[in-house]
Design an enzyme around this catalytic site. Structure first.
Site, PDB file in Angstrom:
ATOM      1  N   CYS A  66      19.530   8.026   5.567  1.00  0.00           N
ATOM      2  CA  CYS A  66      19.151   8.490   4.229  1.00  0.00           C
ATOM      3  C   CYS A  66      18.671   9.933   4.336  1.00  0.00           C
ATOM      4  O   CYS A  66      17.765  10.228   5.111  1.00  0.00           O
ATOM      5  CB  CYS A  66      18.060   7.590   3.664  1.00  0.00           C
ATOM      6  SG  CYS A  66      17.296   8.266   2.176  1.00  0.00           S
ATOM      7  N   CYS A  69      14.728  10.248   3.505  1.00  0.00           N
ATOM      8  CA  CYS A  69      13.671   9.675   4.329  1.00  0.00           C
ATOM      9  C   CYS A  69      13.125  10.779   5.230  1.00  0.00           C
ATOM     10  O   CYS A  69      13.814  11.755   5.492  1.00  0.00           O
ATOM     11  CB  CYS A  69      14.233   8.527   5.182  1.00  0.00           C
ATOM     12  SG  CYS A  69      14.312   6.935   4.329  1.00  0.00           S
ATOM     13  N   ASN A 168      17.104   9.573 -12.550  1.00  0.00           N
ATOM     14  CA  ASN A 168      18.142   8.576 -12.802  1.00  0.00           C
ATOM     15  C   ASN A 168      17.847   7.436 -11.845  1.00  0.00           C
ATOM     16  O   ASN A 168      17.710   7.680 -10.653  1.00  0.00           O
ATOM     17  CB  ASN A 168      19.535   9.112 -12.464  1.00  0.00           C
ATOM     18  CG  ASN A 168      19.926  10.305 -13.316  1.00  0.00           C
ATOM     19  OD1 ASN A 168      19.563  10.384 -14.478  1.00  0.00           O
ATOM     20  ND2 ASN A 168      20.662  11.236 -12.735  1.00  0.00           N
ATOM     21  N   HIS A 181      13.785   9.022  -5.987  1.00  0.00           N
ATOM     22  CA  HIS A 181      13.758  10.479  -6.161  1.00  0.00           C
ATOM     23  C   HIS A 181      14.153  10.843  -7.584  1.00  0.00           C
ATOM     24  O   HIS A 181      14.733  10.031  -8.306  1.00  0.00           O
ATOM     25  CB  HIS A 181      14.724  11.155  -5.178  1.00  0.00           C
ATOM     26  CG  HIS A 181      16.171  10.966  -5.506  1.00  0.00           C
ATOM     27  ND1 HIS A 181      16.844   9.770  -5.286  1.00  0.00           N
ATOM     28  CD2 HIS A 181      17.078  11.793  -6.081  1.00  0.00           C
ATOM     29  CE1 HIS A 181      18.090   9.892  -5.693  1.00  0.00           C
ATOM     30  NE2 HIS A 181      18.266  11.114  -6.184  1.00  0.00           N
TER      31      HIS A 181
HETATM   32 ZN   LIG Z   1      15.387   7.034   2.311  1.00  0.00          ZN
END
Ligand SMILES: [Zn+2]
Length: 352
Positions: A66, A69, A168, A181
Site C-alpha cells: 500500500c 501505509c 471518496n 485517505h
Molecule cells: Zn495502507
C-alpha cells in the site's frame, strides 16, 4: 515540511510529543512532467480539465504494497517514516499542478489554459484497515487541522481560485486505494457547483436583502423534519431537494467563508458530530457505506456571503442497490430522487 525524492512536498501533522520526522525518501523517483490543460466549454460556461497523462502511470506499487501505509524495511511507500498520525503530500499524478494566472471567471477569448493548481493526498491514519468513522475525536481533530492548514496555504498560492477537501470512500465510488485517505484539490477556476451557489445567493440577496445560506439553515432548523443531528454550533440536515438516496449537509450556525474561520469550540464539536454522522451512515444497512464527503468553501475573492459547509452523500439506496447516474442525471443534470428526504432523515436519525 519535507520533500519526496521527486521533489513533491510532504507535511506531517502530529499529536504532541511525537519524535521528529526525519526519514528520507530513498526511492529515487524521477520527476513526472505534467501538461494538463483547461478547456472552456462555451455551451455550459464551465471549465473541463484534460489530464490525459494520468493514464500513463510510471510508478505502480506492488499489489501487496500500500503506498499510503508507513514505510517498512524493503517496502518503501509514499510516506518515508515508519509511523505517522496524519500526513499530507502532493499527488504524484495530479490533475492540477504548478502556479500561474488564475483562469478568469467569465471569458470567451481565452478558452485554453495550463491547469495550474495543486492536488494533494491526506492520509487520515497509519492504520490500513481503519476508516474515518473509526477515528478517535483526537485523530479527527488532527485531520481537521490538516484540512485547515492546507486550505490557508493553498488559497494563498498564485493561480488558485478554490480549495476543495474531500473523501471518496468505497470501491462502489471507484476508490482504488483502500487505505483511509482523502484528497485536496486547489482548482485554478471557480467550480461549476460553486458558481451556481454564488449566483443563487446573489439573486436571493437582491430579492430579499438576506443571506441565502443563513435562510436555508434557519428554515431547516425551525422545520426540523429533515434535521439529523443538531448541536450547540452545528446542524446536519437532509436538504429539502436532496439528489442522492442519503445526503446530509452540515453547517456551522455561525457563517464563515472557509475552514480557517472556525473557532476552537466549533472545531471540537464538528469532530463529534461528523464522526456520529459517518457511523449513522454505516449503521443504515449494517455495512460500510460508500460515500463522498467534501467541504464547500468560498473561492478566493468571493468570500462575502458564502457559507462554509460539508456535504456528505451515498449512492447506496438499499443493501443490494446503488443509485446510478443514468439518462436524466448524466444526460441532463436533472436528478430524480428515489427516497423522500424526510424519510431519509428519519432513517438516519434512527440509525446508530
Ligand atoms: Zn495502507
Amino acid at each position: 515540511m519535507t520533500a519526496l525524492s521527486d521533489g513533491r512536498e510532504l507535511i506531517y501533522f502530529d499529536e504532541d510529543g511525537r519524535p521528529p520526522r526525519t526519514a528520507r525518501d530513498e526511492r529515487g523517483l524521477s520527476r513526472v512532467e505534467h501538461s494538463s490543460e483547461l478547456r472552456y466549454d462555451r455551451l455550459l460556461d464551465a471549465w473541463v480539465t484534460v489530464a490525459s497523462e494520468r493514464q500513463e502511470r510510471i510508478y505502480l506499487p506492488a499489489a501487496d504494497a500500500c503506498p499510503f501505509c508507513p514505510s517498512r524495511p524493503g517496502r518503501p511507500s509514499e510516506i518515508p517514516e515508519s509511523d505517522y498520525d496524519v500526513v499530507v503530500f502532493e499527488n504524484r499524478f495530479p490533475s492540477f499542478s504548478g502556479t500561474g494566472i488564475a483562469a478568469p471567471i467569465l471569458l470567451d477569448t481565452y478558452d485554453e489554459r495550463p491547469a495550474v493548481g495543486r492536488c494533494e493526498v491526506v492520509c487520515f491514519t497509519p492504520d490500513h484497515d481503519a476508516s474515518f468513522a473509526g477515528l478517535s475525536p483526537e485523530q479527527a481533530r488532527l485531520v481537521l487541522e490538516a484540512w485547515t492548514d492546507r486550505t490557508a496555504a493553498l488559497l494563498g498560492r498564485a493561480g488558485v481560485a478554490e480549495v476543495y477537501c474531500f473523501e471518496n470512500r468505497g470501491p462502489e465510488i471507484g476508490v482504488t486505494e483502500q487505505h483511509p485517505h482523502g484528497q485536496i484539490y486547489a482548482y485554478p477556476f471557480v467550480t461549476p457547483r460553486t458558481s451556481r451557489m454564488l449566483a443563487a445567493a446573489r439573486r436571493h440577496e437582491d430579492l430579499t436583502g438576506s443571506n441565502l445560506f443563513d435562510d436555508v439553515v434557519e428554515a431547516e432548523r425551525s422545520d426540523g423534519s429533515r434535521v439529523v443531528v443538531s448541536g450547540a454550533n452545528w446542524t446536519a440536515f437532509v436538504p429539502r431537494a436532496a439528489r442522492w438516496p442519503f445526503e446530509v449537509h452540515l453547517y456551522p450556525h455561525r457563517r464563515v467563508p472557509d475552514l480557517t474561520g472556525l473557532s476552537g469550540d466549533e472545531r471540537e464539536e464538528f469532530c463529534e458530530i461528523y464522526l456520529g454522522l459517518l457511523r449513522r451512515f454505516d449503521a443504515l444497512f449494517a455495512m460500510a457505506m460508500p460515500y463522498i464527503s467534501g467541504w464547500h468553501q468560498a473561492p478566493v475573492g468571493l468570500g462575502a456571503g458564502f457559507a462554509l459547509h460539508l456535504e456528505l452523500f451515498s449512492i447506496r439506496r438499499a443493501p443490494d442497490k446503488l443509485k446510478y447516474l443514468a439518462g436524466s442525471e448524466s444526460g441532463m443534470d436533472a436528478f430524480i430522487s428515489d427516497i423522500a428526504p424526510e424519510s431519509a432523515a428519519a432513517r438516519l436519525r434512527e440509525a446508530r
